[in-house]
Every structure is written in structure tokens, then in C-alpha cells.
Design an enzyme around this catalytic site. Structure first.
Site, PDB file in Angstrom:
ATOM      1  N   PHE A  45       0.851  -1.189   0.000  1.00  0.00           N
ATOM      2  CA  PHE A  45       0.000   0.000   0.000  1.00  0.00           C
ATOM      3  C   PHE A  45       0.890   1.244   0.000  1.00  0.00           C
ATOM      4  O   PHE A  45       2.119   1.133   0.018  1.00  0.00           O
ATOM      5  CB  PHE A  45      -0.896  -0.005   1.240  1.00  0.00           C
ATOM      6  CG  PHE A  45      -1.712  -1.258   1.383  1.00  0.00           C
ATOM      7  CD1 PHE A  45      -2.966  -1.365   0.798  1.00  0.00           C
ATOM      8  CD2 PHE A  45      -1.217  -2.356   2.092  1.00  0.00           C
ATOM      9  CE1 PHE A  45      -3.703  -2.527   0.906  1.00  0.00           C
ATOM     10  CE2 PHE A  45      -1.962  -3.525   2.201  1.00  0.00           C
ATOM     11  CZ  PHE A  45      -3.210  -3.614   1.609  1.00  0.00           C
ATOM     12  N   CYS A  52      -3.711  -4.908   7.031  1.00  0.00           N
ATOM     13  CA  CYS A  52      -4.072  -5.603   5.800  1.00  0.00           C
ATOM     14  C   CYS A  52      -4.973  -6.789   6.137  1.00  0.00           C
ATOM     15  O   CYS A  52      -4.570  -7.711   6.845  1.00  0.00           O
ATOM     16  CB  CYS A  52      -2.812  -6.084   5.093  1.00  0.00           C
ATOM     17  SG  CYS A  52      -3.152  -6.997   3.569  1.00  0.00           S
ATOM     18  N   ALA A  56      -7.717 -12.020  12.875  1.00  0.00           N
ATOM     19  CA  ALA A  56      -7.251 -13.191  13.631  1.00  0.00           C
ATOM     20  C   ALA A  56      -6.622 -12.790  14.960  1.00  0.00           C
ATOM     21  O   ALA A  56      -6.465 -11.610  15.274  1.00  0.00           O
ATOM     22  CB  ALA A  56      -6.263 -13.983  12.788  1.00  0.00           C
ATOM     23  N   THR A  59       4.467  12.387   7.740  1.00  0.00           N
ATOM     24  CA  THR A  59       5.859  12.764   7.953  1.00  0.00           C
ATOM     25  C   THR A  59       6.058  13.105   9.419  1.00  0.00           C
ATOM     26  O   THR A  59       5.273  13.856  10.006  1.00  0.00           O
ATOM     27  CB  THR A  59       6.238  13.976   7.086  1.00  0.00           C
ATOM     28  OG1 THR A  59       6.052  13.644   5.713  1.00  0.00           O
ATOM     29  CG2 THR A  59       7.685  14.389   7.324  1.00  0.00           C
ATOM     30  N   SER A 107      -6.875  -7.839  -0.890  1.00  0.00           N
ATOM     31  CA  SER A 107      -6.369  -7.231   0.336  1.00  0.00           C
ATOM     32  C   SER A 107      -6.834  -5.786   0.420  1.00  0.00           C
ATOM     33  O   SER A 107      -6.678  -5.026  -0.532  1.00  0.00           O
ATOM     34  CB  SER A 107      -4.838  -7.272   0.363  1.00  0.00           C
ATOM     35  OG  SER A 107      -4.369  -8.601   0.408  1.00  0.00           O
ATOM     36  N   HIS A 158       1.205  -4.245   7.588  1.00  0.00           N
ATOM     37  CA  HIS A 158       1.466  -5.107   8.742  1.00  0.00           C
ATOM     38  C   HIS A 158       1.798  -4.207   9.929  1.00  0.00           C
ATOM     39  O   HIS A 158       2.961  -3.836  10.134  1.00  0.00           O
ATOM     40  CB  HIS A 158       2.631  -6.062   8.457  1.00  0.00           C
ATOM     41  CG  HIS A 158       2.398  -6.936   7.272  1.00  0.00           C
ATOM     42  ND1 HIS A 158       3.423  -7.425   6.499  1.00  0.00           N
ATOM     43  CD2 HIS A 158       1.248  -7.389   6.707  1.00  0.00           C
ATOM     44  CE1 HIS A 158       2.916  -8.154   5.507  1.00  0.00           C
ATOM     45  NE2 HIS A 158       1.606  -8.134   5.625  1.00  0.00           N
ATOM     46  N   THR A 192      -7.938  -9.686   4.534  1.00  0.00           N
ATOM     47  CA  THR A 192      -8.322 -10.394   3.311  1.00  0.00           C
ATOM     48  C   THR A 192      -9.833 -10.491   3.191  1.00  0.00           C
ATOM     49  O   THR A 192     -10.514 -10.937   4.116  1.00  0.00           O
ATOM     50  CB  THR A 192      -7.717 -11.811   3.309  1.00  0.00           C
ATOM     51  OG1 THR A 192      -6.295 -11.713   3.398  1.00  0.00           O
ATOM     52  CG2 THR A 192      -8.090 -12.553   2.031  1.00  0.00           C
TER      53      THR A 192
END
Length: 202
Positions: free
Chosen positions: A2, A49, A69, A152, A42, A107, A51
Site C-alpha cells: 500500500f 491488511c 485473527a 511525515t 487485500s 502489517h 483479506t
């Protein structure tokens, strides 16, 4: 992959804990074209991220289902998500797409806590703190991803850092609703992580 450029704000419209609470099945409503959402796609949700396992249209609004999960629930703010929670959404990067932010894996590395919010003319300045393990990857003028938004870094002091949010970002993301004490997902810059690893191996 991404870029940290949010393309929609979704809302959790269905929430179902399964597997004895170790898995949460979420239904997220959005404005994406349902025909472009394939099972297995995704979509980053507040920088996580997830699914797609199903999608459809209801009441003229697109929805898709995802599973959060146990590890996601343990390491990110997903453990606090509930019905009505608004989420910054981003579709996965396609070859040839404009890289408007920076490379983001989706992640989340952990959580940052908002220490303070200062509202300025048309802008907002946030000071946040995180763990020492993650703080070592954060540098002034470097990139950081907070709740899926590429930002930033303005200043850094020990485990505390600040970001300055422009009006457009306040309007098109959930950042406008951030307040002191809130937790947000943090993903450090991949380049910083690799640079640190190379230094450690010398």
C-alpha cells in the site's frame, strides 16, 4: 503493498466473534464498486491488511467481510473495534499506480498512544508515544504510518514523536476525530527497519 493514501472511510456494520473470541468476522460498509472487490483481495483497514472473504451490496451500499485473527487482535487496535467503528481504507497497490505516500506493508507493528492534540488554524498537531522497540525506527522528517495514513514525522524525543496534519488529511481520514488517550496503529518505515538490521549485523 500500500502507499498510506486513504481512499475511503469504511464503517463496521456487523461484528461477530468466532473461534471462542480468537477471531472476529467483520462486515465493513464502503463506497468502493463491489464488482472490483474479489474474494481474496487485500484491503488495508486502519493500516491493517485484511483479506476479503465475501462481498455484496445492501441498501445501495457495498460491503465486504474480513476476518481479524488472534495476532491482529493482540497487536493492533482491532481489539477495540466494534459496531459503528470508522476505518481508514486503502485498496492494494497495482503496478503502475501513483506512489503518493510511501511503501506500506499493511502489517502494523504495534500501537501508539496519542499524548496530546493541539488544534492550529486549519491544522492539528499530535504528539504520540510508542514502545522503545518501535521508537528507534522513527526519525525526524522520516515516514510513519498511523491508522493507515502515510505521515511525515515532525519531531522526535525518546519514545515520543509528533506529526502535523494538514486540512485535507483531517477531512478525508478518521484523524479529525483523534483525541488524547486514543490508541492508533503504527507501522514504521520499512527502510528504517532494514537500515537498523544492517547496522546490527555489522
Amino acid at each position: 503493498m500500500f502507499t498510506g493514501i486513504v481512499t475511503d472511510i469504511g464503517e463496521i456494520v456487523s461484528f461477530k466473534p468466532v473461534a471462542q473470541g480468537q477471531l472476529h468476522r467483520l462486515r465493513i460498509a464502503c463506497s468502493y464498486d463491489q464488482t472490483t472487490i474479489a474474494d481474496g483481495a487485500s484491503i488495508a483497514s486502519n493500516g491493517v491488511c485484511l483479506t476479503v472473504v465475501a462481498s455484496g451490496v445492501a441498501g445501495g451500499k457495498t460491503w465486504y467481510d474480513v476476518d481479524a485473527a488472534a495476532e491482529t487482535l493482540a497487536l493492533t487496535t482491532a481489539k477495540h473495534w466494534k459496531l459503528g467503528t470508522k476505518l481508514n481504507l486503502e485498496r492494494a497497490l497495482k503496478i503502475g499506480d501513483e506512489l503518493g505516500g510511501h511503501i506500506v506493508a499493511g502489517h502494523a507493528d504495534g500501537i501508539a498512544t496519542i499524548v496530546s492534540r493541539e488544534d492550529l488554524p486549519d491544522m492539528a498537531r499530535f504528539e504520540l508515544s510508542t514502545t522503545r522497540e518501535l521508537a528507534r525506527f522513527i526519525a525526524t522528517k522520516g515516514s510513519i504510518t498511523l491508522d493507515g495514513v502515510s505521515l511525515t514525522v515532525n519531531t522526535v524525543k525518546d519514545v515520543t514523536f509528533s506529526v502535523l496534519i494538514i486540512p485535507h488529511t483531517l477531512e478525508v481520514t478518521t484523524i479529525g476525530g483523534w483525541k488524547a488517550g486514543s490508541e492508533v496503529n503504527i507501522e514504521v518505515d520499512l527502510m528504517a527497519r532494514y537500515a537498523a538490521r544492517l547496522t546490527e549485523m555489522k
